[in-house]
Design an enzyme around this catalytic site. Sequence first.
Site, PDB file in Angstrom:
ATOM      1  N   GLU A  51       0.771  -1.081   0.012  1.00 41.38           N
ATOM      2  CA  GLU A  51      -0.019   0.103   0.009  1.00 41.38           C
ATOM      3  C   GLU A  51       0.931   1.133  -0.028  1.00 41.38           C
ATOM      4  O   GLU A  51       1.740   1.169   0.820  1.00 41.38           O
ATOM      5  CB  GLU A  51      -0.794   0.149   1.159  1.00 41.38           C
ATOM      6  CG  GLU A  51      -2.244  -0.588   1.166  1.00 41.38           C
ATOM      7  CD  GLU A  51      -3.106  -0.387   2.626  1.00 41.38           C
ATOM      8  OE1 GLU A  51      -2.702   0.559   3.074  1.00 41.38           O
ATOM      9  OE2 GLU A  51      -3.779  -1.376   2.817  1.00 41.38           O
ATOM     10  N   ASP A  62      -5.589   9.705   9.900  1.00 37.07           N
ATOM     11  CA  ASP A  62      -4.254   9.080  10.307  1.00 37.07           C
ATOM     12  C   ASP A  62      -3.947   9.587  11.635  1.00 37.07           C
ATOM     13  O   ASP A  62      -4.146  10.715  11.883  1.00 37.07           O
ATOM     14  CB  ASP A  62      -3.189   9.215   9.274  1.00 37.07           C
ATOM     15  CG  ASP A  62      -3.654   8.473   8.041  1.00 37.07           C
ATOM     16  OD1 ASP A  62      -3.515   7.413   8.280  1.00 37.07           O
ATOM     17  OD2 ASP A  62      -3.819   8.786   7.123  1.00 37.07           O
TER      18      ASP A  62
END
Lengths: 271, 411
Positions: A51, A62
Amino acid sequence: MSGTRIDKRFGELRKQGRAGLVTFLVAGDPDFDTCLECLRTLPENGADIIELGMPFSDPMADGPAIQAGSTRALQNGASMPRTLELLRRFRAEDATTPVVLMGYYNPIYIYGVERFLDDAAEAGVDGLILVDLPPEESDEILPQAQKRGIDFIRLVTPTTDSARLPAILDGASGFLYYVSIAGITGTKAPNTDKVRKSIEALRQHSRLPVAVGFGIRNAEQAGALGLLADGIVVGSALVERIADPETRDGIPGLVAELANALRSQSRKAAS
Amino acid sequence: MSKAPLSNRFDEGPDERGHFGIFGGRFVAETLMPLILDLEKAYDAAKEDESFQQSLRDFSSHYAGRPSPLYFAERLSEHLGGAKVYFKRDELNHTGSHKINNCLGQILLAQRMGKTRIIAETGAGQHGVAVATVCARFNLPCRVYMGAKDITRQKPNVFRMRLLGAEVIAVESGAGTLKDAMNEALRDWVANVENTFYIIGTVAGPHPYPAMVRDFQSVIGKEVREQIIEREGRLPDSLVACIGGGSNALGLFHPFLQDEDVRMFGVEAGGHGLEGDAHSASLSGGTPGVLHGNRTYLLQNGDGQILEGHSISAGLDYPGVGPEHAWLKDSGRVSYVAVGDDEALEAFHLCARLEGILPALEPSHALAHVCKIAPQSSGDHLIVMNLCGRGDKDIFTVAEHSGGMDGVIDS
């Protein structure tokens, strides 16, 4: 579309009877060359799928580690064209490891959806994970991605109930990304029992492989969750090691350790 | 891309997906989707529930002090020589700004939904103070995220929030301003989905926030409508309000959007000028993009990375704007203009000396635009400006830019 790299890879993993290791790095973190070097070491140390985060100034889903990675990358010249160039360079040397681009919608919207999909397909992308594009808004990119054979990987979360699941599964391909905690990346540790129940429920509704991510930091956790899922995603634990040359040298070792935890299960399953 | 056209009315948006034309929407992490769908359902029910509306009206009257006066600024009007200028005195509300209107609505909704913890973001601290206030009144724990830079320049409001029992969290990421505070509040929300209600302070964020906050703020325009008809026997000719996220402006404008003879001016923070990067004028100097749950005009670079805004006023220092404003701009219904730091400061001093009112630096921007259009208008032209906040919080910033405390006193 059984011919995609992602489908082939999960097919191989099924034969080996183990979960795959999905590793996450932010494109261009801490800089283009270091990131490319690091990417090259991932498959040889046991990563099954890569990824690649598309840096964004405001990565709302995040935690501090990946946020810092995004900031470092942008400070060192990262951009969408550079991210695609990184992918192109990686793909030139590795034709089989699936690469999934993960990130937020705005940089794609500004680059231009059609242009992005064309260029990403040409660079060798296999799938997309767009954190802030739920089914309610994804009609502006999903059909166009499908047309180009790019998998649209959906997120299923602890807040997803059975009423909502069909909307998420509609158009999903490649694999499903089960977000193991309600929270941001790299913070809380997932609860194995809860994850087991959720994945069991998910398998009632979909035959797609399920990868689990958010909060998995070590081989022990990876091993435990590897018994439940088809893929284990590790991101923050790698990203927080990449900036400092000393800790960066430990990344291949950590990846190998994570991969071994999953591969040892395969031996157990076979014996 | 959904471009389902709205009807030919300006006041009926958003559509059922939360879109105002191409703007708005629900660009949030999947974890949050069930929450905002729940919120939408709960708000739709509350809107139709007379007991909820009655409760909101009671608190608005007896706790916040509504209606706020509509004041004819006679000396200012004389000084400018032209239009008759009225101030909608929303700075006289409890907590000193229009922010309480929205916070009362949302805390009643949170209570109705059984939520037990409140979070919020704040820039200048006006929204944070209003949230801390209603949390104290409704006995709910409160955490306010505030950029580290804003904490420094808005100290009095930080202290007020803490006195009211709120926990103020300094956000160090990014430039440490409102955008970063909003990122952090969203991160908190996604990690505390069970019990937490997020009180967004402006007409931005994912649907239903832009419409809901607008509805709670529309009390401003509804009162103005009644008050100006009582005073002047007719509707105003021009409405003027400052725009950060745009909640006070939409609150004033929305009840007048179908009155085609009423002109509207949204005044953004021009900072040091639109030619450089040091401004917060997303509508005048930005481009459409996706941030914080909605598509709207944003300050961003060619790579889709969000830029830090600049304004002397912390409350306008946000690189986005509510999606309904984005739509009203593209549809041409509202004119959006920018006013620089210096012009806003000048208007601040003018208002203090002529009217005996210290306006916040945010509405000082609106006032600076009034100073431009009033002299060009005839004597029967009626302007209503939303004086949406009081300037006590800004006296140190003003002093710093006006040669210190002594400089101001001696001038």
